[in-house]
Motif scaffolding. Structure first.
Motif, short mmCIF file in Angstrom:
data_model
loop_
_atom_site.label_atom_id
_atom_site.label_comp_id
_atom_site.label_asym_id
_atom_site.label_seq_id
_atom_site.Cartn_x
_atom_site.Cartn_y
_atom_site.Cartn_z
N ASP B 51 0.87 -1.17 0.00
CA ASP B 51 0.00 0.00 0.00
C ASP B 51 0.91 1.22 0.00
O ASP B 51 1.57 1.52 0.99
CB ASP B 51 -0.88 -0.03 1.26
N TYR B 52 0.94 1.95 -1.15
CA TYR B 52 1.87 3.07 -1.28
C TYR B 52 1.30 4.40 -0.79
O TYR B 52 1.82 5.45 -1.12
CB TYR B 52 2.29 3.22 -2.75
N LEU B 53 0.21 4.34 -0.02
CA LEU B 53 -0.49 5.57 0.38
C LEU B 53 0.43 6.65 0.94
O LEU B 53 0.32 7.82 0.57
CB LEU B 53 -1.58 5.22 1.41
N GLU B 54 1.34 6.26 1.81
CA GLU B 54 2.19 7.28 2.47
C GLU B 54 3.64 7.21 2.00
O GLU B 54 4.54 7.67 2.67
CB GLU B 54 2.15 7.06 4.00
N PHE B 55 3.85 6.60 0.83
CA PHE B 55 5.22 6.41 0.38
C PHE B 55 5.83 7.75 -0.05
O PHE B 55 5.14 8.64 -0.52
CB PHE B 55 5.25 5.42 -0.79
N THR B 56 7.14 7.84 0.10
CA THR B 56 7.80 9.11 -0.17
C THR B 56 7.95 9.39 -1.67
O THR B 56 8.13 10.53 -2.06
CB THR B 56 9.20 9.13 0.48
N LYS B 57 7.90 8.34 -2.48
CA LYS B 57 8.01 8.55 -3.92
C LYS B 57 6.64 8.37 -4.56
O LYS B 57 5.87 7.51 -4.11
CB LYS B 57 8.97 7.53 -4.52
N PRO B 58 6.33 9.13 -5.61
CA PRO B 58 5.03 8.94 -6.25
C PRO B 58 4.95 7.61 -6.99
O PRO B 58 5.93 7.13 -7.54
CB PRO B 58 4.95 10.11 -7.24
N THR B 59 3.79 6.98 -6.96
CA THR B 59 3.59 5.71 -7.66
C THR B 59 2.32 5.82 -8.52
O THR B 59 1.45 6.63 -8.22
CB THR B 59 3.42 4.55 -6.66
N LYS B 131 -13.59 -13.54 11.64
CA LYS B 131 -14.58 -13.27 10.61
C LYS B 131 -15.43 -12.03 10.88
O LYS B 131 -16.07 -11.52 9.98
CB LYS B 131 -15.47 -14.50 10.40
N GLU B 132 -15.39 -11.55 12.13
CA GLU B 132 -16.17 -10.34 12.42
C GLU B 132 -15.35 -9.07 12.16
O GLU B 132 -15.83 -7.96 12.36
CB GLU B 132 -16.62 -10.36 13.89
N PHE B 133 -14.11 -9.26 11.75
CA PHE B 133 -13.20 -8.12 11.54
C PHE B 133 -13.67 -7.27 10.36
O PHE B 133 -14.05 -7.79 9.32
CB PHE B 133 -11.80 -8.64 11.27
N LYS B 134 -13.64 -5.96 10.56
CA LYS B 134 -14.01 -5.06 9.47
C LYS B 134 -12.77 -4.26 9.06
O LYS B 134 -12.03 -3.79 9.90
CB LYS B 134 -15.11 -4.10 9.92
N GLY B 135 -12.59 -4.12 7.74
CA GLY B 135 -11.44 -3.37 7.26
C GLY B 135 -10.25 -4.29 7.02
O GLY B 135 -10.33 -5.50 7.21
N HIS B 136 -9.15 -3.69 6.59
CA HIS B 136 -7.99 -4.48 6.23
C HIS B 136 -6.77 -3.87 6.93
O HIS B 136 -6.31 -2.80 6.57
CB HIS B 136 -7.82 -4.49 4.71
N PRO B 137 -6.25 -4.57 7.95
CA PRO B 137 -5.30 -3.93 8.88
C PRO B 137 -3.97 -3.49 8.28
O PRO B 137 -3.37 -2.57 8.82
CB PRO B 137 -5.09 -5.01 9.94
N LEU B 138 -3.50 -4.09 7.21
CA LEU B 138 -2.20 -3.65 6.72
C LEU B 138 -2.29 -2.46 5.75
O LEU B 138 -1.29 -2.00 5.25
CB LEU B 138 -1.42 -4.80 6.07
N ARG B 139 -3.50 -1.97 5.53
CA ARG B 139 -3.59 -0.71 4.78
C ARG B 139 -3.03 0.40 5.66
O ARG B 139 -3.22 0.39 6.88
CB ARG B 139 -5.05 -0.43 4.44
N ARG B 140 -2.34 1.33 5.04
CA ARG B 140 -1.66 2.36 5.82
C ARG B 140 -2.64 3.22 6.62
O ARG B 140 -2.26 3.79 7.63
CB ARG B 140 -0.81 3.27 4.91
N ASP B 141 -3.89 3.32 6.15
CA ASP B 141 -4.82 4.18 6.88
C ASP B 141 -5.59 3.43 7.96
O ASP B 141 -6.49 3.97 8.57
CB ASP B 141 -5.78 4.90 5.92
N TYR B 142 -5.24 2.17 8.21
CA TYR B 142 -5.87 1.45 9.32
C TYR B 142 -5.04 1.71 10.58
O TYR B 142 -3.86 1.36 10.63
CB TYR B 142 -5.94 -0.06 9.04
#
Lengths: 173, 559
Positions: B51-59, B131-142
């Motif tokens: 997840d390149y959301l907060e990466f220092t280089k543009p992707t 299975k009750e988990f909502k969202g995806h934890p390794l996304r940078r905005d989690y």
């Protein structure tokens, strides 16, 4: 000079309270159920094997069924996914029961302060003795066992349930 | 190395500065198929996403998927990367489950952690989180501390029903369902196998993992490189130093530094000692599972001798945190060699006593031979590594195929099996203990004098004397502790041969002292994903010894 029953029968009997007698018997024959999930379970194995030898303290009869055990040793990290399992197994144990929280993870989540790890099992089930360490050395577990034995000496009544019925964990609504 | 691929897809890929092949998402499947069938890349090491959301280089886009493959010699690694989906609806790629069996769980993990869908996947559901988990934890905005309670355990009947209907069981009336785990003496930790029984025969099996998922990868993104080393201890807690080394070795490759020879040898010696301990625990537990408790004491007690030695050396019994980026924490102590000798003696004795009890024991043979058989082809396709793969007759050992440190100048053999059953897996481990002892003895003879950590201010902490007595040393210490070791921009996959097989780390650095992403390739994850298919058709009692023989360690399985 002896009085009462002791005066009649001499040294062949000891008078005591039923509470003390049963507690005395219990303390040297704890049957642990090891809720081992992670690294701490390996140290429990060490505590149980020849060198540290938990049987010196009468707790070597490790039960794999919670229904036959009276001491739960939670050894390892408890994730949120594991929580319903932990609670169910604890509830399956019959009274009287004691709980040792072994290691940093079980006590407080340890250094896993993140989205998946429960921050201490005492928010789910009542805990009697906490053992620090990551993982604790086997001696520390043996010390916790001695603490449990001390608790048993203090127990007021063997008839009363020892677990506080008012305890409310995260899953008890 | 991949000539057919390069010829056929000329112009359709680009090689970036890290040597990673950038490809279009529409070509992923056809390219992997070509690499597998024509260039011999028949081993899928791992699939992950970034997840390149907060990466220092543009992707180009926020997400990218990564495929890491190995060739027939298990030497060359090829990494494919594809940027995918500008928006949530387009966040999907074609599944490659039909090419690699090991892709099944790997893709489920990517879906679970990053929310990337795999089209035509047979069973795309969460694997690590509940299975009750909502969202995806390794996304940078989690947010790292956003915990979600789980109130109920998955009954797994959805998976079981589809497994059984594939086998022609439309009614469940004659079957008995049984949970082995997650809290079961035969589960070796927190693994859950859910089986459907016809009599004592397993007709359907489903595995569930994630009960020990403790967010290793997310924690890594929030700690400096040296702070991650204690976390790696707890991956495979039976072989802490091997995990330390795998991680540190990968980071050192990214930094492009070579550690001093003495440090390399110390890593080899302690690492091999840990390989022995790892195998001892696996074998001891495996024998207990078939009722041979005496052997447990024979194999377990030498481990205590080894732990005494490791406590003297590192200060801890189990979780040593002995390795540092650039070397090791302390030098060997005076008298180490004698302690090591008595330790090896104890191990040899324990092993000899055990073997004398089981080697020609008919009960042992009956319980283990032709039980839980995995063919070489299936083992490779399923991503097996280490002793499990070698038991199936494939001589893949990173210490030989891609030697690091001084393994190419050490004389040792790779033990391989011929059938791939429980017996082979156990005997391969016994032989590996012998080989490791030989490696330790040779290394002790070759051990040079000198530094134990690189002499580089940007990597290694200064001597305490300098920290206390001059400002430069103090600043050096302060900067390294607070900022961490700065690793230049890089995306790199590095692996070593750990106790259980190929332990790889895929690390992305953004130039700071904290990794942008760390993905572990745990050797037992693919083995665990294959377990249900090994169990089916076997007896319930055999499932216990089969699970134990694969040496699944929940810490590295669930991370």
């Amino acid at each position: 000079m002896a009085v009462g029953a002791e005066a009649i029968f001499g040294n062949s009997i000891v008078t005591t309270k039923l509470n003390s007698a049963i507690s005395w018997a219990r303390e040297s024959s704890m049957w642990p159920y090891v809720f081992g999930t992670a690294c701490c379970a390996i140290e429990f194995m060490s505590a149980a094997s020849s060198k540290f030898d938990i049987s010196r303290f009468g707790a070597e009869v490790v039960r794999f069924s919670p229904r036959q055990a009276d001491l739960m040793v939670v050894a390892g990290t408890i994730s949120h996914k594991q929580v319903p399992v932990l609670r169910k197994i604890y509830n399956q144990m019959t009274e009287p029961k004691w709980v040792i929280s072994m290691g940093a993870c079980a006590c407080s989540g340890g250094f896993y302060d993140n989205y998946t790890t429960l921050q201490g099992i005492d928010s789910i089930i009542p805990v009697d003795v906490y053992v620090a360490g990551c993982p604790p050395r086997p001696e520390a577990l043996l010390d916790a066992l001695l603490q449990i034995q001390k608790l048993q000496k203090k127990e007021e009544s063997i008839i009363k349930d020892r677990v506080n019925k008012n305890f409310k964990g995260q899953l008890d609504v | 190395m991949c000539s057919c691929f390069e010829k056929e897809f000329k112009g359709l890929y680009e090689k970036d500065e890290n040597g990673i092949y950038l490809i279009e998402k529409t070509h992923i499947k056809s390219m992997i198929k070509c690499l597998n069938e024509r260039d011999g890349f028949h081993f899928l090491a791992d699939i992950t996403a970034i997840d390149y959301l907060e990466f220092t280089k543009p992707t180009p886009t926020r997400f990218a998927v990564i495929y890491i493959l190995r060739d027939k010699e298990f030497k060359n690694v090829i990494t494919l990367k594809s940027f995918i989906g500008k928006d949530e609806e387009n966040l999907h790629v074609e599944s490659i489950c039909d090419i690699f069996f090991s892709a099944n769980w790997a893709e489920r993990e990517v879906w679970d952690q990053y929310g990337i869908k795999f089209l035509n996947h047979p069973n795309l559901k969460r694997v690590l989180n509940h299975k009750e988990f909502k969202g995806h934890p390794l996304r940078r905005d989690y947010p790292i501390k956003q915990r979600q309670a789980c109130t109920q355990t998955d009954d797994l009947m959805d998976e079981m029903t589809s497994v059984l209907s594939k086998k022609g069981y439309n009614s469940h009336d004659d079957l008995m369902f049984l949970n082995l785990g997650p809290a079961h003496p035969a589960s070796h930790g927190t693994i859950r196998n859910f089986v459907a029984l016809d009599g004592e025969t397993i007709v359907g099996a489903v595995s569930e993992i994630g009960y020990l998922h403790r967010g290793f990868e997310k924690s890594c993104e929030n700690h400096t490189y040296n702070q991650i080393i204690p976390y790696t201890d707890r991956l495979n807690y039976c072989s802490a130093i091997l995990n330390n080394t795998a991680f540190a070795h990968t980071v050192e490759c990214m930094l492009n530094i070579t550690i001093p020879e003495r440090a390399q040898f110390i890593r080899v010696i302690t690492g091999e000692l840990y390989r022995i301990i790892d195998h001892l625990v696996c074998l001891a537990a495996n024998l207990v599972d078939m009722g041979a408790l005496t052997n447990y004491w024979y194999l377990y007690n030498p481990r205590e001798v080894a732990y005494d030695l490791l406590s003297k050396l590192t200060g801890a019994r189990l979780t040593n945190t002995y390795v540092r980026i650039g070397g090791v924490a302390h030098d060997l102590y005076d008298g180490f060699e004698e302690d090591l000798k008595s330790c090896i003696k104890a191990i040899e004795k324990g092993m000899g006593d055990t073997l004398s009890l089981i080697e020609h024991n008919k009960i042992f043979h009956d319980r283990t031979q032709n039980v839980g058989v995995v063919s070489a082809k299936k083992a490779i396709n399923s991503g097996f590594t280490g002793p499990n793969l070698r038991a199936s007759g494939v001589a893949y050992d990173l210490r030989k195929t891609d030697p690091y440190y001084f393994y190419n100048s050490l004389d040792f053999d790779i033990a391989i099996g011929s059938v791939g059953d429980v017996y082979d897996r156990m005997m391969v481990r016994f032989e590996e203990i012998r080989q490791s002892i030989s490696i330790i003895n040779q290394s002790m003879k070759m051990l040079p004098k000198g530094d134990i950590i690189v002499n580089d201010k940007a990597v290694a902490l200064p001597k305490k004397q300098n920290v206390y007595n001059n400002i430069e040393g103090l600043m050096n210490q302060f900067k390294l502790i607070v900022d961490g070791v700065r690793v230049p921009h890089k995306e790199y996959y590095g692996a070593i041969e750990a106790g259980n097989g190929e332990l790889g780390f895929f690390i992305i650095s953004d130039g700071s002292g904290t990794p942008y992403k760390v993905k572990v390739r745990p050797p037992c994850f693919p083995a665990m994903s294959t377990l249900p298919s090994i169990l089916e058709g076997g007896m319930i009692a055999d499932s216990v010894v089969t699970l134990a023989s694969l040496n699944i360690v929940a810490g590295e399985l669930d991370r």
